[in-house]
Write a protein that holds these residues in place. Sequence first.
Motif, PDB file in Angstrom:
ATOM      1  N   VAL A   9       0.841  -1.210   0.000  1.00  0.00           N
ATOM      2  CA  VAL A   9       0.000   0.000   0.000  1.00  0.00           C
ATOM      3  C   VAL A   9       0.873   1.256   0.000  1.00  0.00           C
ATOM      4  CG1 VAL A   9      -1.674   1.309   1.367  1.00  0.00           C
ATOM      5  CG2 VAL A   9      -1.916  -1.172   1.134  1.00  0.00           C
ATOM      6  N   CYS A  10       2.017   1.211   0.711  1.00  0.00           N
ATOM      7  CA  CYS A  10       2.938   2.349   0.795  1.00  0.00           C
ATOM      8  C   CYS A  10       3.382   2.776  -0.600  1.00  0.00           C
ATOM      9  CB  CYS A  10       4.166   1.937   1.624  1.00  0.00           C
ATOM     10  SG  CYS A  10       5.546   3.098   1.501  1.00  0.00           S
ATOM     11  N   GLN A  11       3.300   4.080  -0.839  1.00  0.00           N
ATOM     12  CA  GLN A  11       3.696   4.632  -2.143  1.00  0.00           C
ATOM     13  C   GLN A  11       5.002   5.429  -2.038  1.00  0.00           C
ATOM     14  OE1 GLN A  11       2.049   4.183  -5.185  1.00  0.00           O
ATOM     15  NE2 GLN A  11       0.998   2.603  -4.009  1.00  0.00           N
ATOM     16  N   ASN A  12       5.763   5.201  -0.984  1.00  0.00           N
ATOM     17  CA  ASN A  12       7.071   5.847  -0.827  1.00  0.00           C
ATOM     18  C   ASN A  12       6.983   7.369  -0.840  1.00  0.00           C
ATOM     19  OD1 ASN A  12       8.701   3.345  -0.881  1.00  0.00           O
ATOM     20  ND2 ASN A  12       7.822   3.202  -2.931  1.00  0.00           N
ATOM     21  N   ILE A  13       5.915   7.898  -0.293  1.00  0.00           N
ATOM     22  CA  ILE A  13       5.729   9.343  -0.282  1.00  0.00           C
ATOM     23  C   ILE A  13       6.684   9.985   0.724  1.00  0.00           C
ATOM     24  CG2 ILE A  13       4.039  11.165   0.241  1.00  0.00           C
ATOM     25  CD1 ILE A  13       1.924   9.027  -0.816  1.00  0.00           C
ATOM     26  N   GLY A  14       7.034   9.254   1.764  1.00  0.00           N
ATOM     27  CA  GLY A  14       8.061   9.717   2.690  1.00  0.00           C
ATOM     28  C   GLY A  14       7.577  10.592   3.822  1.00  0.00           C
ATOM     29  N   GLN A  15       6.264  10.810   3.911  1.00  0.00           N
ATOM     30  CA  GLN A  15       5.739  11.648   4.996  1.00  0.00           C
ATOM     31  C   GLN A  15       6.153  11.109   6.364  1.00  0.00           C
ATOM     32  OE1 GLN A  15       3.874  14.552   4.585  1.00  0.00           O
ATOM     33  NE2 GLN A  15       4.216  14.771   6.776  1.00  0.00           N
ATOM     34  N   CYS A  16       6.146   9.794   6.500  1.00  0.00           N
ATOM     35  CA  CYS A  16       6.498   9.185   7.791  1.00  0.00           C
ATOM     36  C   CYS A  16       7.933   9.513   8.179  1.00  0.00           C
ATOM     37  CB  CYS A  16       6.292   7.670   7.737  1.00  0.00           C
ATOM     38  SG  CYS A  16       7.166   6.856   6.388  1.00  0.00           S
ATOM     39  N   SER A  17       8.819   9.587   7.200  1.00  0.00           N
ATOM     40  CA  SER A  17      10.222   9.846   7.524  1.00  0.00           C
ATOM     41  C   SER A  17      10.449  11.297   7.917  1.00  0.00           C
ATOM     42  CB  SER A  17      11.139   9.452   6.369  1.00  0.00           C
ATOM     43  OG  SER A  17      11.056  10.392   5.347  1.00  0.00           O
ATOM     44  N   LEU A  61      -0.507  10.473   9.878  1.00  0.00           N
ATOM     45  CA  LEU A  61      -0.217  11.392   8.777  1.00  0.00           C
ATOM     46  C   LEU A  61       0.051  10.682   7.456  1.00  0.00           C
ATOM     47  CD1 LEU A  61       2.106  13.867  10.709  1.00  0.00           C
ATOM     48  CD2 LEU A  61      -0.178  14.352   9.813  1.00  0.00           C
ATOM     49  N   CYS A  62       0.219   9.381   7.476  1.00  0.00           N
ATOM     50  CA  CYS A  62       0.531   8.651   6.230  1.00  0.00           C
ATOM     51  C   CYS A  62      -0.622   8.814   5.243  1.00  0.00           C
ATOM     52  CB  CYS A  62       0.755   7.170   6.526  1.00  0.00           C
ATOM     53  SG  CYS A  62       0.900   6.176   5.008  1.00  0.00           S
ATOM     54  N   PRO A  63      -0.359   9.399   4.076  1.00  0.00           N
ATOM     55  CA  PRO A  63      -1.455   9.641   3.136  1.00  0.00           C
ATOM     56  C   PRO A  63      -2.091   8.357   2.618  1.00  0.00           C
ATOM     57  CG  PRO A  63       0.624  10.568   2.318  1.00  0.00           C
ATOM     58  CD  PRO A  63       0.932   9.896   3.610  1.00  0.00           C
ATOM     59  N   MET A  64      -1.374   7.257   2.666  1.00  0.00           N
ATOM     60  CA  MET A  64      -1.915   5.988   2.167  1.00  0.00           C
ATOM     61  C   MET A  64      -2.507   5.137   3.284  1.00  0.00           C
ATOM     62  SD  MET A  64      -1.325   6.483  -0.930  1.00  0.00           S
ATOM     63  CE  MET A  64      -1.971   4.910  -1.486  1.00  0.00           C
ATOM     64  N   GLN A  65      -2.403   5.608   4.517  1.00  0.00           N
ATOM     65  CA  GLN A  65      -2.837   4.826   5.686  1.00  0.00           C
ATOM     66  C   GLN A  65      -2.209   3.434   5.665  1.00  0.00           C
ATOM     67  OE1 GLN A  65      -7.180   5.210   5.812  1.00  0.00           O
ATOM     68  NE2 GLN A  65      -6.888   7.123   6.919  1.00  0.00           N
ATOM     69  N   ALA A  66      -0.906   3.409   5.361  1.00  0.00           N
ATOM     70  CA  ALA A  66      -0.186   2.142   5.243  1.00  0.00           C
ATOM     71  C   ALA A  66       0.417   1.680   6.558  1.00  0.00           C
ATOM     72  CB  ALA A  66       0.924   2.288   4.200  1.00  0.00           C
ATOM     73  N   ILE A  67       0.392   2.554   7.596  1.00  0.00           N
ATOM     74  CA  ILE A  67       1.014   2.229   8.869  1.00  0.00           C
ATOM     75  C   ILE A  67      -0.085   1.900   9.872  1.00  0.00           C
ATOM     76  CG2 ILE A  67       2.532   3.033  10.720  1.00  0.00           C
ATOM     77  CD1 ILE A  67       3.563   5.171   8.682  1.00  0.00           C
ATOM     78  N   ARG A  68       0.038   0.749  10.520  1.00  0.00           N
ATOM     79  CA  ARG A  68      -0.975   0.305  11.479  1.00  0.00           C
ATOM     80  C   ARG A  68      -0.271   0.044  12.796  1.00  0.00           C
ATOM     81  NH1 ARG A  68      -1.829  -4.859  12.315  1.00  0.00           N
ATOM     82  NH2 ARG A  68      -0.885  -5.438  10.331  1.00  0.00           N
TER      83      ARG A  68
HETATM   84  S1  SF4 Z   1       4.073   8.015   4.755  1.00  0.00           S
HETATM   85 FE1  SF4 Z   1       3.000   6.102   4.277  1.00  0.00          FE
HETATM   86  S2  SF4 Z   1       3.056   5.979   2.049  1.00  0.00           S
HETATM   87 FE2  SF4 Z   1       4.617   7.440   2.684  1.00  0.00          FE
HETATM   88  S3  SF4 Z   1       6.518   6.277   2.850  1.00  0.00           S
HETATM   89 FE3  SF4 Z   1       5.562   6.336   4.873  1.00  0.00          FE
HETATM   90  S4  SF4 Z   1       4.339   4.474   4.984  1.00  0.00           S
HETATM   91 FE4  SF4 Z   1       4.802   4.822   2.842  1.00  0.00          FE
END
Ligand code: SF4
Length: 71
Positions: A9-17, A61-68
């Motif tokens: 699901v993660c699109q490597n948007i990088g918001q989490c980092s 904040l993850c735009p894809m809601q990939a983090i649970r």
């Molecule tokens: S913010 Fe979400 S979509 Fe973006 S890199 Fe992190 S886990 Fe992936």
Amino acid sequence: MRFAVDLDVCQNIGQCSFTAPDIFELDDDGKLAFRRQAAGVYDSPELSADDEELAEAAASLCPMQAIRMAG
Ligand code: SF4
């Protein structure tokens, strides 16, 4: 508390980092470094209280809601 990232699901948007750079480290390609260790879903180790707060913020904040978050 731990967290899991659905790498499909993660699109490597990088918001989490941006939110938690020590937990959600990016590699030289700008992708989550977890991708080197896991396919499908990455499960984190047990988090410290401080890291738990940061991971929860990143998850919200993850735009894809990939983090649970997971107990
Ligand atoms: S913010 Fe979400 S979509 Fe973006 S890199 Fe992190 S886990 Fe992936």
